[in-house]
Structure formats: C-alpha cells, structure tokens
Design a protein around this motif. Structure first.
Motif, PDB file in Angstrom:
ATOM      1  N   ASN A 148      29.288  19.445 -74.862  1.00  0.00           N
ATOM      2  CA  ASN A 148      29.236  20.379 -74.494  1.00  0.00           C
ATOM      3  C   ASN A 148      28.228  21.360 -74.947  1.00  0.00           C
ATOM      4  OD1 ASN A 148      31.618  20.299 -72.923  1.00  0.00           O
ATOM      5  ND2 ASN A 148      32.908  20.665 -74.799  1.00  0.00           N
ATOM      6  N   ARG A 149      27.073  20.862 -75.170  1.00  0.00           N
ATOM      7  CA  ARG A 149      25.899  21.644 -75.271  1.00  0.00           C
ATOM      8  C   ARG A 149      25.291  21.831 -73.825  1.00  0.00           C
ATOM      9  NH1 ARG A 149      25.805  23.730 -79.920  1.00  0.00           N
ATOM     10  NH2 ARG A 149      26.265  22.165 -81.561  1.00  0.00           N
ATOM     11  N   ARG A 150      24.723  23.209 -73.593  1.00  0.00           N
ATOM     12  CA  ARG A 150      24.097  23.478 -72.479  1.00  0.00           C
ATOM     13  C   ARG A 150      22.966  23.065 -72.279  1.00  0.00           C
ATOM     14  NH1 ARG A 150      22.605  29.615 -70.703  1.00  0.00           N
ATOM     15  NH2 ARG A 150      21.877  29.436 -72.607  1.00  0.00           N
ATOM     16  N   ILE A 151      22.661  22.415 -71.058  1.00  0.00           N
ATOM     17  CA  ILE A 151      21.399  21.856 -70.699  1.00  0.00           C
ATOM     18  C   ILE A 151      20.871  22.547 -69.609  1.00  0.00           C
ATOM     19  CG2 ILE A 151      20.222  19.955 -69.953  1.00  0.00           C
ATOM     20  CD1 ILE A 151      22.142  18.322 -71.572  1.00  0.00           C
ATOM     21  N   ARG A 152      19.709  23.091 -69.424  1.00  0.00           N
ATOM     22  CA  ARG A 152      19.056  23.754 -68.310  1.00  0.00           C
ATOM     23  C   ARG A 152      18.044  22.752 -68.002  1.00  0.00           C
ATOM     24  NH1 ARG A 152      18.067  29.375 -67.157  1.00  0.00           N
ATOM     25  NH2 ARG A 152      18.329  28.328 -64.977  1.00  0.00           N
ATOM     26  N   ALA A 153      17.883  22.267 -66.591  1.00  0.00           N
ATOM     27  CA  ALA A 153      17.048  21.249 -66.083  1.00  0.00           C
ATOM     28  C   ALA A 153      16.012  21.944 -65.117  1.00  0.00           C
ATOM     29  CB  ALA A 153      17.571  19.897 -65.408  1.00  0.00           C
ATOM     30  N   TRP A 154      15.095  21.224 -65.101  1.00  0.00           N
ATOM     31  CA  TRP A 154      13.958  21.819 -64.164  1.00  0.00           C
ATOM     32  C   TRP A 154      13.130  20.628 -63.369  1.00  0.00           C
ATOM     33  CZ3 TRP A 154      14.624  24.993 -68.371  1.00  0.00           C
ATOM     34  CH2 TRP A 154      15.043  25.983 -68.066  1.00  0.00           C
ATOM     35  N   LEU A 155      12.610  20.606 -62.171  1.00  0.00           N
ATOM     36  CA  LEU A 155      11.841  19.707 -61.794  1.00  0.00           C
ATOM     37  C   LEU A 155      10.348  20.532 -61.551  1.00  0.00           C
ATOM     38  CD1 LEU A 155      11.493  16.796 -60.693  1.00  0.00           C
ATOM     39  CD2 LEU A 155      12.115  17.681 -58.656  1.00  0.00           C
ATOM     40  N   GLY A 156       9.234  19.860 -62.202  1.00  0.00           N
ATOM     41  CA  GLY A 156       8.029  20.373 -62.123  1.00  0.00           C
ATOM     42  C   GLY A 156       6.947  19.647 -61.240  1.00  0.00           C
ATOM     43  N   ILE A 157       6.202  20.126 -61.078  1.00  0.00           N
ATOM     44  CA  ILE A 157       4.985  19.595 -60.290  1.00  0.00           C
ATOM     45  C   ILE A 157       3.622  20.271 -60.693  1.00  0.00           C
ATOM     46  CG2 ILE A 157       4.887  21.134 -58.237  1.00  0.00           C
ATOM     47  CD1 ILE A 157       4.135  18.604 -56.670  1.00  0.00           C
ATOM     48  N   ARG A 158       2.528  19.454 -60.942  1.00  0.00           N
ATOM     49  CA  ARG A 158       1.422  20.073 -61.251  1.00  0.00           C
ATOM     50  C   ARG A 158       0.283  19.872 -60.348  1.00  0.00           C
ATOM     51  NH1 ARG A 158      -0.542  18.630 -66.878  1.00  0.00           N
ATOM     52  NH2 ARG A 158      -0.399  16.546 -65.802  1.00  0.00           N
ATOM     53  N   ASP A 159      -0.569  20.899 -59.931  1.00  0.00           N
ATOM     54  CA  ASP A 159      -1.602  20.628 -58.933  1.00  0.00           C
ATOM     55  C   ASP A 159      -3.017  20.714 -59.544  1.00  0.00           C
ATOM     56  OD1 ASP A 159      -3.415  20.916 -56.877  1.00  0.00           O
ATOM     57  OD2 ASP A 159      -2.621  22.537 -55.786  1.00  0.00           O
ATOM     58  N   ASP A 160      -3.373  19.354 -59.726  1.00  0.00           N
ATOM     59  CA  ASP A 160      -4.535  19.230 -60.630  1.00  0.00           C
ATOM     60  C   ASP A 160      -5.704  19.898 -59.922  1.00  0.00           C
ATOM     61  OD1 ASP A 160      -3.263  17.635 -62.587  1.00  0.00           O
ATOM     62  OD2 ASP A 160      -3.485  15.786 -61.492  1.00  0.00           O
ATOM     63  N   SER A 161      -5.868  19.890 -58.841  1.00  0.00           N
ATOM     64  CA  SER A 161      -7.213  20.877 -58.260  1.00  0.00           C
ATOM     65  C   SER A 161      -7.337  22.109 -58.735  1.00  0.00           C
ATOM     66  CB  SER A 161      -6.829  20.960 -56.639  1.00  0.00           C
ATOM     67  OG  SER A 161      -5.850  21.750 -56.443  1.00  0.00           O
ATOM     68  N   ASN A 162      -6.125  22.871 -59.173  1.00  0.00           N
ATOM     69  CA  ASN A 162      -6.252  24.180 -59.642  1.00  0.00           C
ATOM     70  C   ASN A 162      -5.637  24.634 -60.839  1.00  0.00           C
ATOM     71  OD1 ASN A 162      -3.668  24.394 -58.767  1.00  0.00           O
ATOM     72  ND2 ASN A 162      -4.091  25.679 -57.065  1.00  0.00           N
ATOM     73  N   GLY A 163      -4.721  23.155 -61.513  1.00  0.00           N
ATOM     74  CA  GLY A 163      -4.365  23.436 -62.662  1.00  0.00           C
ATOM     75  C   GLY A 163      -2.804  24.297 -62.783  1.00  0.00           C
ATOM     76  N   GLN A 164      -2.233  24.586 -61.727  1.00  0.00           N
ATOM     77  CA  GLN A 164      -1.340  25.434 -61.615  1.00  0.00           C
ATOM     78  C   GLN A 164      -0.081  24.418 -61.674  1.00  0.00           C
ATOM     79  OE1 GLN A 164      -1.435  27.878 -58.240  1.00  0.00           O
ATOM     80  NE2 GLN A 164      -2.019  29.602 -59.480  1.00  0.00           N
TER      81      GLN A 164
END
Length: 174
Positions: free
Chosen positions: A43-59
């Motif tokens: 019962n521990r709250r877990i917030r999950a995200w999916l990320g992507i990095r654009d290597d051409s601009n570092g965002q």
C-alpha cells in the motif's frame, strides 16, 4: 480506456510491474541498513512516468502512467533486482466494503456514485463523473453491502458507463 477499448458497464483496474536495480541491497526488505528500511511495505503509493530524451537538443518529455499502490515487495538476497507489482485505486476500492447504502427514492446515478466515492474517502479532485449521470434518475435505489468497486460497477452498468483511473490517478465515470 479513454480510447474506447473498455466495454460499456465495466471497470478497468490497471496494474504495473516494476523491476528495480538492487545493487547494494537498497531494496531488500530485510536489510536493516538500507535507507529504505521499513518503507518497502504494501500500500505504498507509486507514481510512474514514461520518459523520452531527444539527444539532438537534450530535452526530456515525461508522460504519467498513473498512480498505483504497491502489493508485496520481492527482493531475494541472491538477486540483483527487486520487484513489486502495484495496482491503481480501483483495486483499493475492491478491497473495501460499501455498507452505507439506504433505500433512496428518485436519486440520480451521479449522486449514488458520489456517495460510494466519498464513503471511500475520495475527495472531489480525486474523481470525475460525467454530468450526464445527473439526468439518470432511479425511482428506488439500494445497494446491498458489497465492495466499493462492485458498487461502482453496478452503477456504471445501469448508466451504460465505464469506470477507470486515468493517468493522473483520478477515478473517472463516463
């Protein structure tokens, strides 16, 4: 569910499986020297995200996958990974019982669903209901003691609606 993949009158409960690198035993449940000792519980709250990095601009761009609550943690002493399965809020509603129902006359499905959600301790920002549910009036309504999730399923079935937790962890009835 927001793409119309959930049949009308049903509830979707989401699950996530997480594997964590466990070098040094940080995620070992039995490791008293871990900075997480005593925190790896159900019962521990877990917030999950999916990320992507654009290597051409570092965002980087991050998209929420949802809010989940952990089941049992598994961290064998001889493994380099710790794992946990977590489920969304609808699983928590399945584990709790709705007993507050009284016979009601001329009540909307919106009001019935709101009673169930508030009985579960959810605040208005933690759920959203389609305003069209206010137009569906039931002449006589009563729910026998059942899980809160089952109570919502019965209401959704009567409304030809669906119930699910969105990516922000908000329970939606639409």
């Amino acid at each position: 569910a927001s793409q119309g993949s959930l049949p009308v009158g049903n509830i979707s409960a989401n699950e996530i499986s997480i594997r964590l690198a466990n070098e040094g035993g940080k995620f070992n449940v039995t490791n008293p020297f871990s900075p997480l000792a005593g925190l790896l519980k159900p019962n521990r709250r877990i917030r999950a995200w999916l990320g992507i990095r654009d290597d051409s601009n570092g965002q980087e761009e991050w998209v929420p996958l949802g809010t989940f609550w952990s089941l049992d943690w598994d961290s064998p002493d001889d493994a380099l990974e710790a794992t946990v399965v977590a489920r969304d809020r609808l699983e928590l509603l399945r584990k709790s019982t709705y007993r507050s129902s009284q016979v009601q006359q001329n009540v909307s499905l919106y009001a019935l669903a709101e009673q169930v959600l508030q009985d579960a301790g959810l605040l208005p920002g933690e759920y959203w209901m389609d305003p069209a549910l206010q137009q569906i009036i039931i002449p006589w309504a009563w729910l026998q003691p059942t899980s809160r999730r089952e109570a919502l399923r019965i209401i959704a079935e009567a409304a030809l609606a669906v119930v699910y937790a969105d990516r922000d962890g908000v329970v939606r009835i639409e």
